[in-house]
Design an enzyme around this catalytic site. Structure first.
Site, short mmCIF file in Angstrom:
data_model
loop_
_atom_site.label_atom_id
_atom_site.label_comp_id
_atom_site.label_asym_id
_atom_site.label_seq_id
_atom_site.Cartn_x
_atom_site.Cartn_y
_atom_site.Cartn_z
N HIS A 108 -5.55 -0.30 -33.79
CA HIS A 108 -5.91 0.63 -32.79
C HIS A 108 -6.00 1.91 -33.62
O HIS A 108 -7.06 2.62 -33.41
CB HIS A 108 -4.89 0.62 -31.72
CG HIS A 108 -4.96 1.95 -30.83
ND1 HIS A 108 -5.81 1.70 -29.53
CD2 HIS A 108 -4.82 3.33 -30.83
CE1 HIS A 108 -5.94 2.90 -28.62
NE2 HIS A 108 -5.56 3.77 -29.46
N GLU A 109 -5.10 2.34 -34.37
CA GLU A 109 -4.90 3.38 -35.12
C GLU A 109 -5.85 3.52 -36.28
O GLU A 109 -6.55 4.58 -36.45
CB GLU A 109 -3.48 3.56 -35.72
CG GLU A 109 -2.38 3.91 -34.55
CD GLU A 109 -2.77 4.85 -33.63
OE1 GLU A 109 -3.66 5.84 -33.70
OE2 GLU A 109 -2.25 4.60 -32.25
#
Length: 419
Positions: free
Chosen positions: A18-19
């Site tokens: 996600h990051e």
């Protein structure tokens, strides 16, 4: 211990990807990324590479990518502030010390008259002889304060300097990467374990159930339910689940002969929802095909995105209780259960969690990616951005409300699993 390791690997991987989406698209847009963090709280491990600090933090409940200009991280040197500066070979400021005591013989002390460390990149002030001097500031200048080093961020490297589309993509990329990760997990399952044929063939009929009473037998192939042609087992179970307590007619093929059976599915209540069940079991067969594995990865990802959005709709309309929501404790317990069924079940669970994480972050709520995208939409319609302080306050309130929701959900998990 195995469950703890599985939970950390799964949740850590979902957060990392996600990051990573935020990180890659921010870098692509030319935004300075100050920190790439997995977890919250105190640092366990920190490695600096060029302008980015990569950290692992003690609380494994999320992560963040801190971009220059997002959190009022620029330093403002006010008139009268005493600073120490070190010049490079081009007589540009390369180091700025905000400490009172500095053990560096090359430091020049100034009483600041004016400064701009973002756009014009200069410092003007009075030196120790009382002369007014002005120095240009290097784009790579570092600010030192209380043992901390901060690389200045010229305005063209800050988040707010970028076009609306680039900013929106840097935020949307986080959830997008969760969906991409899910696709690759489902693809890996298809390649390694094979694709379930999903044929509507009964493997076992449970005694004292509607199917048993109607005369169903193992080996029967489902052909129709109430006139609807059935081609897949998942289609068959979907129809049955939607008809709790309703009399239905099921056509099956047995030894080349078509038989029609009448039964009424039992009503099963799960998470406040009623589902139909007739008492038959399925034993899937698998086939390996790279092309079908690709198709499986795509269709499963789309199917789960659709299902989760449907559940959210039910939550909004009150058909789904908030008590059924799970937090970290519930996810941990579910991971423990999935681990008992083997690596492929655990991989499937990870893919579903990744989609869930992506969708949750896209909800139009303050402090979430979806909330930020909503502000971008407002900016696109209005023609100018919302005041940063007002937006920051909205996100702060959103964080507080999310924390309250997390406490409620976690308490529900504790009561559900330990009391």
């Amino acid at each position: 211990m195995e469950t703890v390791i599985a939970f950390i690997i799964i949740f850590g991987s979902l957060v990392f990807f996600h990051e990573l989406g935020h990180f890659l698209f921010a870098k692509k847009a030319g935004i300075m990324v100050r920190e790439f963090a997995i977890g919250f709280g105190p640092k366990i491990l920190a490695i600096r590479k060029k302008e980015t600090l990569y950290t692992i933090r003690i609380l494994p409940f999320g992560g963040y990518v801190r971009m220059a200009g997002e959190d009022f991280d620029s330093v403002e040197l006010l008139p009268g502030y005493r600073v120490g500066v070190v010049l490079n070979d081009s007589d540009e400021v390369e180091k700025i010390y905000l400490n009172r005591e500095i053990a560096n013989p090359n430091v020049l002390f100034l009483e600041t008259e004016s400064a701009d460390l973002s756009k014009e990149l200069y410092i003007e002030g009075y030196d120790e002889d009382g002369q007014l001097v002005r120095y240009n500031v290097s784009r790579e200048a570092i600010i030192y304060e209380k043992g901390q080093e901060t690389l200045i961020a010229p305005y063209d490297r800050q988040f707010d300097s970028k076009p609306l589309g680039s900013r929106a993509m840097a935020i949307f990329a986080g959830p997008l990467f969760n969906f991409i990760l899910s696709f690759f997990i489902f693809l890996a399952i298809g390649l390694l374990n094979g694709i379930p044929k999903d044929e509507p063939i009964i493997a076992e009929v449970v005694k004292d159930t509607p199917a048993y009473a109607a005369g169903m037998e193992a080996g029967d192939r489902i052909k129709e339910v109430d006139g609807t042609v059935v081609d897949k087992w998942s289609q068959f179970t979907g129809i049955i689940q939607e008809k709790p307590g309703e009399k239905i007619q099921v056509k099956v093929e047995r030894a080349g002969e078509l038989l029609t059976m009448t039964m009424t599915p039992s009503t099963i209540v799960d998470s406040g929802q009623e589902f139909g069940q007739i008492g038959v079991k399925y034993a899937p067969e698998y086939e390996k095909s790279p092309l079908k594995a690709l198709q499986y990865g795509a269709t499963e990802t789309v199917n789960w995105i659709t299902r989760i959005f449907e559940l959210l709709g039910m939550l909004v309309t009150g058909k789904f209780s908030i008590d059924a929501l799970s937090g970290p404790v519930g996810i941990y317990k579910a991971t423990e259960e999935m681990a008992r069924f083997g690596i492929f079940t655990l991989m499937n669970w990870a893919a579903i969690l990744s989609i869930n994480l992506g969708i949750m972050n896209l909800l139009p709520l303050p402090a979430l990616d979806g909330g930020r995208l909503l502000f971008f939409l407002y900016e696109a319609v209005r023609g100018k951005p919302v005041d940063k302080q007002k937006e920051g306050m909205v996100h702060f309130v959103g964080i507080m409300l999310l924390m309250v929701l997390m406490v409620v959900v976690t308490w529900n998990d504790i009561q559900r699993f330990f009391f």
